[in-house]
Design an enzyme around this catalytic site. Structure first.
Site, mmCIF file in Angstrom:
data_model
loop_
_atom_site.group_PDB
_atom_site.id
_atom_site.type_symbol
_atom_site.label_atom_id
_atom_site.label_comp_id
_atom_site.label_asym_id
_atom_site.label_seq_id
_atom_site.Cartn_x
_atom_site.Cartn_y
_atom_site.Cartn_z
ATOM 1 C CB SER A 127 -1.051 0.211 1.199
ATOM 2 O OG SER A 127 -1.444 1.476 1.610
ATOM 3 C CE1 TYR B 276 -3.681 -1.364 5.794
ATOM 4 C CE2 TYR B 276 -3.674 0.770 5.155
ATOM 5 C CZ TYR B 276 -3.721 -0.707 4.638
ATOM 6 O OH TYR B 276 -3.786 -1.491 3.180
HETATM 7 P P1 NDP Z 1 -11.688 -5.753 0.597
HETATM 8 O O1 NDP Z 1 -12.844 -5.430 2.452
HETATM 9 O O2 NDP Z 1 -12.310 -5.552 -0.589
HETATM 10 O O3 NDP Z 1 -10.848 -6.935 0.680
HETATM 11 C C1 NDP Z 1 -10.496 -7.645 1.770
HETATM 12 C C2 NDP Z 1 -10.137 -9.053 1.103
HETATM 13 O O4 NDP Z 1 -9.467 -10.162 2.606
HETATM 14 C C3 NDP Z 1 -11.496 -10.043 1.566
HETATM 15 O O5 NDP Z 1 -11.738 -10.464 -0.406
HETATM 16 C C4 NDP Z 1 -11.347 -10.871 2.617
HETATM 17 O O6 NDP Z 1 -12.508 -11.939 2.859
HETATM 18 C C5 NDP Z 1 -9.849 -11.204 2.858
HETATM 19 N N1 NDP Z 1 -9.708 -11.224 4.262
HETATM 20 C C6 NDP Z 1 -9.700 -10.144 5.048
HETATM 21 N N2 NDP Z 1 -9.488 -10.748 6.157
HETATM 22 C C7 NDP Z 1 -9.283 -12.252 6.079
HETATM 23 C C8 NDP Z 1 -7.981 -13.076 6.355
HETATM 24 N N3 NDP Z 1 -8.101 -12.926 8.016
HETATM 25 N N4 NDP Z 1 -8.272 -14.474 6.013
HETATM 26 C C9 NDP Z 1 -8.835 -14.432 5.252
HETATM 27 N N5 NDP Z 1 -9.029 -13.553 3.789
HETATM 28 C C10 NDP Z 1 -9.369 -12.149 4.832
HETATM 29 O O7 NDP Z 1 -10.503 -4.820 0.495
HETATM 30 P P2 NDP Z 1 -9.004 -4.700 -0.145
HETATM 31 O O8 NDP Z 1 -9.592 -5.455 -1.933
HETATM 32 O O9 NDP Z 1 -9.142 -2.974 -0.618
HETATM 33 O O10 NDP Z 1 -8.079 -5.137 0.523
HETATM 34 C C11 NDP Z 1 -7.277 -5.441 -0.434
HETATM 35 C C12 NDP Z 1 -5.975 -5.934 -0.254
HETATM 36 O O11 NDP Z 1 -5.226 -4.536 -0.786
HETATM 37 C C13 NDP Z 1 -5.669 -5.191 1.375
HETATM 38 O O12 NDP Z 1 -4.543 -5.796 1.676
HETATM 39 C C14 NDP Z 1 -4.976 -4.039 1.949
HETATM 40 O O13 NDP Z 1 -4.447 -3.387 2.857
HETATM 41 C C15 NDP Z 1 -4.615 -3.661 0.334
HETATM 42 N N6 NDP Z 1 -5.138 -1.849 -0.673
HETATM 43 C C16 NDP Z 1 -6.469 -1.214 -0.341
HETATM 44 C C17 NDP Z 1 -6.896 -0.333 -1.006
HETATM 45 C C18 NDP Z 1 -7.511 0.398 -0.250
HETATM 46 O O14 NDP Z 1 -7.375 1.829 -0.546
HETATM 47 N N7 NDP Z 1 -8.748 -0.075 -0.654
HETATM 48 C C19 NDP Z 1 -5.243 0.586 -1.065
HETATM 49 C C20 NDP Z 1 -4.259 -0.015 -0.506
HETATM 50 C C21 NDP Z 1 -3.914 -1.519 -0.252
HETATM 51 P P3 NDP Z 1 -13.085 -12.225 3.765
HETATM 52 O O15 NDP Z 1 -13.876 -11.318 4.874
HETATM 53 O O16 NDP Z 1 -14.196 -13.106 3.068
HETATM 54 O O17 NDP Z 1 -12.536 -13.345 4.708
HETATM 55 C C1 8X3 Z 2 -5.708 1.367 2.038
HETATM 56 C C2 8X3 Z 2 -5.271 3.456 1.137
HETATM 57 O O1 8X3 Z 2 -4.031 5.359 2.323
HETATM 58 O O2 8X3 Z 2 -6.168 4.081 3.441
HETATM 59 O O3 8X3 Z 2 -3.973 1.067 1.802
HETATM 60 O O4 8X3 Z 2 -3.356 3.467 3.778
HETATM 61 S S1 8X3 Z 2 -5.479 4.132 2.007
#
Ligand code: NDP
Ligand code: 8X3
Length: 253
Positions: free
Chosen positions: A140, A153
């Site tokens: 991220s 985070y």
């Molecule tokens: P979502 O919440 O839409 O997706 C998160 C996914 O992670 C879900 O499929 C969830 O599945 C899974 N997950 C969470 N906890 C667990 C667990 N304990 N075990 C197994 N699976 C888990 O968020 P994003 O798609 O945005 O996030 C995906 C990744 O991208 C993360 O690592 C996040 O930190 C990163 N990210 C996101 C950004 C954003 O702005 N959205 C920017 C930068 C990075 P389930 O709940 O079914 O377990």
């Molecule tokens: C998710 C993006 O800027 O909310 O990793 O941390 S931010």
């Protein structure tokens, strides 16, 4: 030969978009996540849409034994993994350290850092045995910068940044590629989870500018996974045009 990708956290957001783009491009897909109902529905939907092998593994990545068991089930069925997308992750809460919530901290550290390590620890020996493989970690902008109230985070995503570098050093002699994709704001379920289900607060995050769509990140992941074998993209930062840094956003309202 057809390749197989395992995506952690494929039930929504970036992980789900990755599953779509890889399936569309003829990869066999292993969907994973905690929400079993979603996983089963997605498995069915993907099977009806794509003529590749689709399967799912339902486990909590924080549970080391469940991770070990899930990977063992792959080995028992002679399934090899060509690409591991370490995507499962979350932010929980947005607080100062002095007002921090211990449960939030544990959730983030256990999922984003320890969970990523558990699954990598189990899959890497398979890749080493087969003499090839690619691990793509979803970091991220929070792993490059620290922003107000982001403390824990941001620490977990800085850890992903460091683990990616360490893993690359450990894996280089085995011909295994290790990459990181570090996105800025992507509209997914991320903020709803961060704000513990408060949809209004979550929607406000993406108001007044166009955030990245999960598909934008998935396209980048697909690109990174499909460079020639002698090429490795170490690190790719991908931002919305309206976002210059973790804290500088050009919002029109
Ligand atoms: P979502 O919440 O839409 O997706 C998160 C996914 O992670 C879900 O499929 C969830 O599945 C899974 N997950 C969470 N906890 C667990 C667990 N304990 N075990 C197994 N699976 C888990 O968020 P994003 O798609 O945005 O996030 C995906 C990744 O991208 C993360 O690592 C996040 O930190 C990163 N990210 C996101 C950004 C954003 O702005 N959205 C920017 C930068 C990075 P389930 O709940 O079914 O377990
Ligand atoms: C998710 C993006 O800027 O909310 O990793 O941390 S931010």
């Amino acid at each position: 030969m057809q390749k197989t990708v395992l995506i952690s956290g494929a039930t929504s957001g970036i992980g789900l978009a990755c599953a779509e783009v890889f399936a569309k491009n003829n990869y066999n897909i292993i969907l994973t996540g905690r929400r079993g109902d979603r996983l089963s529905k997605l498995e069915e939907e993907f099977k009806s849409k794509y003529s590749v092998d689709i399967s799912s593994l339902n486990f909590d990545i924080r549970d080391k034994d469940a991770v070990i068991q899930a990977v063992k089930s792959l080995k028992d069925n002679n399934i090899t993994i060509d690409v591991l997308i370490n995507n499962a992750g979350l932010a929980s809460g947005l607080n100062t350290v002095q007002e921090g919530d211990y449960d939030d901290w544990n959730k983030m550290i256990d999922t984003n850092v320890k969970g990523l390590l558990y699954i990598s620890r189990e899959i890497l020996p398979m890749m080493i045995k087969q003499g090839s493989g690619h691990i793509i970690n979803i970091g991220s902008i929070a792993g490059k910068e620290v922003y107000p109230n982001g403390n824990v985070y941001c620490a977990t995503k800085h850890a992903v940044d460091a683990i990616t570098k360490g893993m690359r050093i450990d894996a280089v002699k085995h011909g295994i590629r290790v990459s990181q994709i570090a996105p800025g704001a992507v509209e997914t379920e991320f903020s709803v989870v961060r704000f513990h289900g408060d949809k209004e607060k979550a929607d406000a995050v993406y108001k007044g500018f166009e955030p990245l769509h999960p598909e934008d990140v998935a396209d980048a992941v697909f690109y990174v996974a499909n460079t020639p074998k002698h090429v490795n993209i170490n690190d790719l930062v991908i931002m919305p045009t309206a976002q210059a840094s973790a804290t500088i956003m050009h919002k029109t309202e």
